[in-house]
Design an enzyme around this catalytic site. Structure first.
Site, PDB file in Angstrom:
ATOM      1  N   HIS A 296       0.825  -1.215   0.000  1.00 37.27           N
ATOM      2  CA  HIS A 296       0.000   0.000   0.000  1.00 37.27           C
ATOM      3  C   HIS A 296       0.861   1.268   0.000  1.00 37.27           C
ATOM      4  CE1 HIS A 296       0.257   0.229   4.528  1.00 37.27           C
ATOM      5  NE2 HIS A 296       0.217   1.506   4.242  1.00 37.27           N
ATOM      6  N   ASP A 345      -0.398  -7.448   1.520  1.00 37.91           N
ATOM      7  CA  ASP A 345       0.180  -6.100   1.553  1.00 37.91           C
ATOM      8  C   ASP A 345       1.705  -6.166   1.727  1.00 37.91           C
ATOM      9  OD1 ASP A 345       0.496  -3.398   1.640  1.00 37.91           O
ATOM     10  OD2 ASP A 345      -0.577  -3.080   3.521  1.00 37.91           O
ATOM     11  N   GLY A 439       2.723   6.246   9.075  1.00 39.16           N
ATOM     12  CA  GLY A 439       4.130   6.515   8.807  1.00 39.16           C
ATOM     13  C   GLY A 439       5.022   5.330   9.159  1.00 39.16           C
ATOM     14  N   SER A 441       4.093   2.274   8.336  1.00 44.01           N
ATOM     15  CA  SER A 441       3.789   1.270   7.321  1.00 44.01           C
ATOM     16  C   SER A 441       5.013   0.813   6.556  1.00 44.01           C
ATOM     17  CB  SER A 441       2.795   1.834   6.311  1.00 44.01           C
ATOM     18  OG  SER A 441       1.517   1.698   6.824  1.00 44.01           O
ATOM     19  N   GLY A 442       5.003  -0.459   6.225  1.00 46.32           N
ATOM     20  CA  GLY A 442       6.101  -1.033   5.462  1.00 46.32           C
ATOM     21  C   GLY A 442       7.251  -1.459   6.345  1.00 46.32           C
TER      22      GLY A 442
HETATM   23  N1  ARG Z   1      -1.290   2.351   7.220  1.00 44.72           N
HETATM   24  C1  ARG Z   1      -0.387   2.980   8.135  1.00 44.72           C
HETATM   25  C2  ARG Z   1       0.748   3.640   7.378  1.00 44.72           C
HETATM   26  O1  ARG Z   1       0.617   3.830   6.202  1.00 44.72           O
HETATM   27  C3  ARG Z   1       0.040   2.073   9.241  1.00 44.72           C
HETATM   28  C4  ARG Z   1      -1.037   1.964  10.197  1.00 44.72           C
HETATM   29  C5  ARG Z   1      -0.778   1.056  11.302  1.00 44.72           C
HETATM   30  N2  ARG Z   1      -1.826   1.279  12.207  1.00 44.72           N
HETATM   31  C6  ARG Z   1      -1.945   0.700  13.387  1.00 44.72           C
HETATM   32  N3  ARG Z   1      -2.924   1.035  14.147  1.00 44.72           N
HETATM   33  N4  ARG Z   1      -1.100  -0.191  13.767  1.00 44.72           N
HETATM   34  O2  ARG Z   1       1.710   4.113   7.933  1.00 44.72           O
END
Ligand code: ARG
Length: 492
Positions: A296, A345, A439, A441-442
């Protein structure tokens, strides 16, 4: 990383599941888009979330043609001859349209292997991923059956798939030499990378082995291997292609329980992936040239490698502005990634120039099948994500311990009500308090087992941050290890 977001309970329960993305790259969206879904109470979840509000076409539709096209002489298509001329002009247009469509279709089908499976060498023949190593030749030259090798369990036991017996078998140490180890590493996509090849007592209780037939004239390791129920050395091959999963803090991890900023070398595999000098996502180093991140993070238009720069071995965002980052050569997103459900993902980035490993820059190990994690296995997450829900990116790298959560519990009605697929793994606390956030993510979810740090997950999504019954959801990297090796091999 969100530690005790401090927000009053029930404030803004919305599904925020898109990667943290620099706004300048995107056309402005209606404010409602990010809050399209209320996630409370849990049983109101739509079957597929997160989801974006479809963009409404703002341009007006093509106005109806009021004037007839003029013929060269300036007379409209009225007379018989003019009509014939008009019809043939229309035919030519239709034909041209068909040619364009055919070209587009060809372009599309050209890449069909990336959608439907794997390509046999460069033959253009596609074979579904489930047919690789299944014992039946599908590729014209047998490519789907000749490199069926994996590393199993915490001790990296080299196993080869036997298509006669339809099962994986360890390789007996008899007659084994390091050069075979190097060959097996190459086959797993580790270009010129080899760390160790040793014999160890087999702990998997195998009763049959793959053995080397050194008199076989073949150069291909797999053609030299045959099935045997005896292994006189009583030892099997343990193969490591890269020195991975070691950090500075080995054995002292308890010091950062509760979540704190990281010290140099704590999480040496962590990278910051940036677009136009802005941190967008995290990633994990697995080889000098390959980074694991979330699919994503690299959705269009960010699937273009030119946008990205990776920073390794630097703890503070502001210091990265003074350093040179690593340019990205390729972005490979999982072909079955679903942007709505976040299924699969995971993505890979190949760097243009390899990283140099040192105390602060080191790879993490990809999880071998057969690792056997505890139901509440303590894991660590790290990243520059927000330190509270809706907060901004952190300047410092933070890390926190999160235990794994049983998928059944994570899928329960009160938690994620069946949104968790087998390609996802939940970690965190059902009472809230500590979590990853926008932030992160990944970035990595790692665990220490048998003195090695393994990449168990990549930060994917969650409902808000650190909220009760809304733990973090991570890509389940163990199910992708094989896909990662194949991509490395195909793109080395
Ligand atoms: N989708 C988020 C990102 O792009 C990460 C979210 C993780 N959220 C959580 N509640 N653990 O950085």
């Amino acid at each position: 990383m969100a530690l005790n977001s401090g927000l009053p309970p029930g404030v803004g329960p919305y599904y925020e599941n898109h990667g943290y993305q620099p706004e300048s790259l995107y056309p402005p969206q209606p404010a409602v888009a990010a809050r399209a879904f209320s996630v409370y109470p849990a049983h109101y979840y739509p079957p597929a979330v997160p989801h974006y509000t479809p963009r409404v076409l703002t341009s007006t539709s093509t106005p109806a043609i009021r004037t007839q096209p003029k013929s060269p002489s300036g007379t409209p298509c009225t007379s018989k001859t003019k009509k014939a001329l008009c019809i043939s002009a229309a035919l030519v247009t239709v034909l041209a349209g068909a040619v364009v469509a055919a070209v587009l279709l060809w372009k599309f089908t050209e890449n069909k292997c990336t959608v439907s499976g794997m390509e046999c060498g460069s033959s253009g023949t596609c074979v579904s991923a489930s047919h690789w190593c299944d014992g039946i030749l599908h590729c014209p030259r047998g490519e789907d059956e000749n490199q069926c090798v994996r590393l199993y369990g915490p001790n990296f036991i080299l196993q080869v798939y036997s298509f006669q017996r339809k099962s994986w078998h360890p390789v007996c140490l008899d007659d084994w030499t390091e050069s075979y180890g190097r060959a097996a590493c190459q086959d797993m996509g580790y270009r010129n990378s080899f760390y160790s090849s040793q014999g160890i007592a087999d702990d998997s209780g195998a009763t049959s082995f793959m053995k080397l037939n050194i008199s076989a004239g073949h150069t291909d390791l797999y053609k030299k291997l045959y099935h045997s129920d005896v292994c006189s050395s009583k030892n099997v091959v343990s193969l490591r292609c890269i020195e991975c999963g070691v950090n500075r803090r080995m054995g002292r991890q308890s010091r950062i329980v509760g979540g704190t900023s990281a010290a140099p070398g704590d999480w040496p595999w962590q990278v910051s992936l940036q677009v136009q000098g802005v941190h967008v996502c995290g990633g994990s180093i697995i080889t000098p040239e390959w980074i694991v991140t979330a699919a994503h993070c690299v959705e269009e238009p960010l699937n273009n490698p030119r946008y990205w720069t990776a920073f390794a071995g630097i703890l503070r965002q502001y210091l990265m502005t003074y350093e040179h980052g690593y340019r990205v050569e390729k972005v490979i997103s999982h072909p079955n990634y679903d942007s709505k459900t976040k299924n699969n993902d995971i993505a890979l980035m190949k760097l243009q120039t390899p990283l140099t490993f040192n105390d602060k820059v080191k790879p993490v190990c990809l999880p071998n099948p057969g690792l056997r994690l505890e139901p509440k296995q303590p894991c660590w997450i790290s990243g520059w994500g927000a330190t509270y829900e809706k907060g901004k990116t952190s300047d410092e790298l933070n890390a926190v311990m999160v235990p794994l959560i049983d998928p059944v519990q994570c899928n329960s009605r009160y938690v994620y009500n069946n949104l968790i697929t087998p390609t996802m793994i939940c970690a965190g606390y059902l009472q809230g308090t500590m979590d990853s956030c926008q932030g992160d993510s990944g970035g990595p979810l790692v665990t220490l087992k048998s003195s090695v740090w393994w990449l168990i997950g990549d930060t994917s999504w969650g409902s808000g941050c650190a909220k009760a019954n809304r733990p973090g959801v991570y890509g389940n990297v163990t199910v992708f290890t094989d896909w990662i090796h194949r991509q490395m091999r195909a793109n080395s």
